[in-house]
Design a protein around this motif. Structure first.
Motif, PDB file in Angstrom:
ATOM      1  N   LEU A 125       0.855  -1.188   0.000  1.00 30.74           N
ATOM      2  CA  LEU A 125       0.000   0.000   0.000  1.00 30.74           C
ATOM      3  C   LEU A 125       0.887   1.233   0.000  1.00 30.74           C
ATOM      4  O   LEU A 125       1.872   1.292   0.738  1.00 30.74           O
ATOM      5  N   MET A 126       0.542   2.221  -0.831  1.00 33.87           N
ATOM      6  CA  MET A 126       1.304   3.471  -0.863  1.00 33.87           C
ATOM      7  C   MET A 126       0.402   4.634  -1.256  1.00 33.87           C
ATOM      8  O   MET A 126      -0.464   4.493  -2.122  1.00 33.87           O
ATOM      9  N   GLU A 127       0.620   5.766  -0.606  1.00 37.92           N
ATOM     10  CA  GLU A 127      -0.079   6.992  -0.981  1.00 37.92           C
ATOM     11  C   GLU A 127       0.572   7.551  -2.249  1.00 37.92           C
ATOM     12  O   GLU A 127       1.789   7.651  -2.347  1.00 37.92           O
ATOM     13  N   ALA A 128      -0.267   7.912  -3.207  1.00 36.13           N
ATOM     14  CA  ALA A 128       0.241   8.397  -4.497  1.00 36.13           C
ATOM     15  C   ALA A 128       0.413   9.908  -4.469  1.00 36.13           C
ATOM     16  O   ALA A 128      -0.407  10.654  -4.997  1.00 36.13           O
ATOM     17  N   LEU A 129       1.500  10.345  -3.843  1.00 36.76           N
ATOM     18  CA  LEU A 129       1.826  11.767  -3.890  1.00 36.76           C
ATOM     19  C   LEU A 129       3.017  11.902  -4.840  1.00 36.76           C
ATOM     20  O   LEU A 129       4.171  11.818  -4.438  1.00 36.76           O
ATOM     21  N   TRP A 130       2.682  12.060  -6.098  1.00 40.53           N
ATOM     22  CA  TRP A 130       3.646  11.923  -7.196  1.00 40.53           C
ATOM     23  C   TRP A 130       4.848  12.844  -7.104  1.00 40.53           C
ATOM     24  O   TRP A 130       5.946  12.516  -7.559  1.00 40.53           O
ATOM     25  N   THR A 131       4.671  14.021  -6.492  1.00 43.25           N
ATOM     26  CA  THR A 131       5.747  15.005  -6.398  1.00 43.25           C
ATOM     27  C   THR A 131       7.000  14.421  -5.753  1.00 43.25           C
ATOM     28  O   THR A 131       8.124  14.734  -6.149  1.00 43.25           O
ATOM     29  N   TYR A 132       6.813  13.566  -4.751  1.00 47.99           N
ATOM     30  CA  TYR A 132       7.932  12.989  -3.999  1.00 47.99           C
ATOM     31  C   TYR A 132       8.913  12.239  -4.912  1.00 47.99           C
ATOM     32  O   TYR A 132      10.098  12.126  -4.598  1.00 47.99           O
ATOM     33  N   PHE A 133       8.398  11.735  -6.027  1.00 49.90           N
ATOM     34  CA  PHE A 133       9.196  10.859  -6.891  1.00 49.90           C
ATOM     35  C   PHE A 133       9.743  11.579  -8.128  1.00 49.90           C
ATOM     36  O   PHE A 133      10.486  10.986  -8.910  1.00 49.90           O
TER      37      PHE A 133
END
Length: 328
Positions: A125-133
């Motif tokens: 499970l992971m929160e999709a906060l795309w900025t981090y990547f």
């Protein structure tokens, strides 16, 4: 029985087929070891249309039907915030890995339940906060961590745009978690937490639409040594949407649309150097590649978007909502 995931493409499903799902599917197509297998909407016609556009094999008229498809390896959840908990748990209980769009859920209690179910089912499970990547954001975080230009003395980050007030859209619909804070204010808050950690104190004030959704939210995060983060979100005005870190020896500026693929300016001794990361996708592929790698390695938690970071983020949003008297 499914072919082992190591020997084939990861079969993705998407639940909720709005604008962000469209962007996610577009970038998923650029990843060689993954494919869009199934999509689900509550409307068959919409599912068919989305499926045709993005070459999905299956188009379902209910989220439950997708979750019951044994061929789905991973699901991207792009439904309104208020459904994240329910949709995530449904998939996790079927053993399907979940990448759930931000905000992870409506409050810390829901997030804790999601994490608990993921652990109970030994499922990723992971929160999709795309900025981090995104490479430019990782680059800036490294500059800050390494103290390349000394300590950060202040941060200014905002996210704002103007849209016609329309409660029929999710953005303004309070029943769906609409308003500026949870939808776009999360990005300046994320910038502060990811670069500076949890603040010692938080101040906040907001303005509201007639339906009670917040139209703006202004926040100040106080850190040790008189370091402050000045953050703002708005649905009623155009803001620069930049993140500016004032450091001892230079200014690091993530240029407009700081949360998305963009450039970074280093301003030192009156000179500005712009670093271009030559993006050629929308930017959702970076988080997806990370997630795919976790899945192939049998991991159940991200080393970047950790459960603890998601916990801290939602607890901070909860605290902000309490300060501005925003209840859902």
């Amino acid at each position: 029985m499914k072919t082992p995931i190591e020997k084939r493409k990861i079969r993705w499903g998407i639940i909720g087929l709005g604008k962000i799902a469209d962007k996610f599917a577009t970038d998923l197509a650029t990843i060689p070891d993954a494919e869009l297998y199934a999509v689900a909407s509550r409307n068959q016609e919409k599912a068919n249309e989305f499926s045709k556009k993005h070459n999905a094999l299956k188009a379902y008229d209910s989220y439950e039907t997708l979750a019951n498809d044994p061929n789905v390896d991973a699901v991207y959840i792009a439904t309104p915030h208020t459904l994240h908990r329910e949709n995530t748990i449904m998939c996790l209980e079927k053993g399907i890995a979940v990448l759930c769009e931000k905000p992870f859920a409506m409050n810390a209690e829901e997030v804790e339940e999601m994490i608990s179910v993921a652990k109970a089912n030994n499922t990723l499970l992971m929160e999709a906060l795309w900025t981090y990547f995104l490479p430019h954001y990782q680059y800036v975080l490294k500059l800050i961590k390494d103290k390349t230009f000394g300590d950060v003395q202040s941060l200014s980050a905002d996210f704002g745009f103007q849209r016609p007030y329309d409660t029929s859209t999710r953005l303004f619909n309070k029943d769906l978690g609409g308003g500026s804070l949870l939808d776009i204010g999360i990005y300046p808050v994320f910038a502060s937490l990811s670069a500076l950690g949890l603040p010692e104190n938080i101040e906040a004030n907001a303005t509201f639409f007639e339906n009670g959704a917040d139209s703006t939210c202004s926040m100040t995060f106080n850190y040790p040594n008189n370091v402050n983060a000045y953050l703002k979100s708005s649905l009623i005005e155009e803001l620069p949407t930049q993140a500016i870190f004032e450091c001892e020896k230079a200014t690091i500026k993530i240029n407009t649309q700081f949360h998305a693929p963009t450039t970074v300016s280093i301003i030192k001794d009156g000179q500005e150097e712009i670093k271009d990361f030559n993006y050629n996708t929308i930017g959702y592929n970076f988080e997806t590649i990370h997630f795919n790698n976790l899945l192939r390695e049998g991991k159940t938690e991200s080393s970047i978007m950790t459960f603890d970071f998601s916990r801290n983020l939602i607890k901070t949003l909860d605290k902000l909502r309490k300060l501005i008297n925003l209840e859902y």
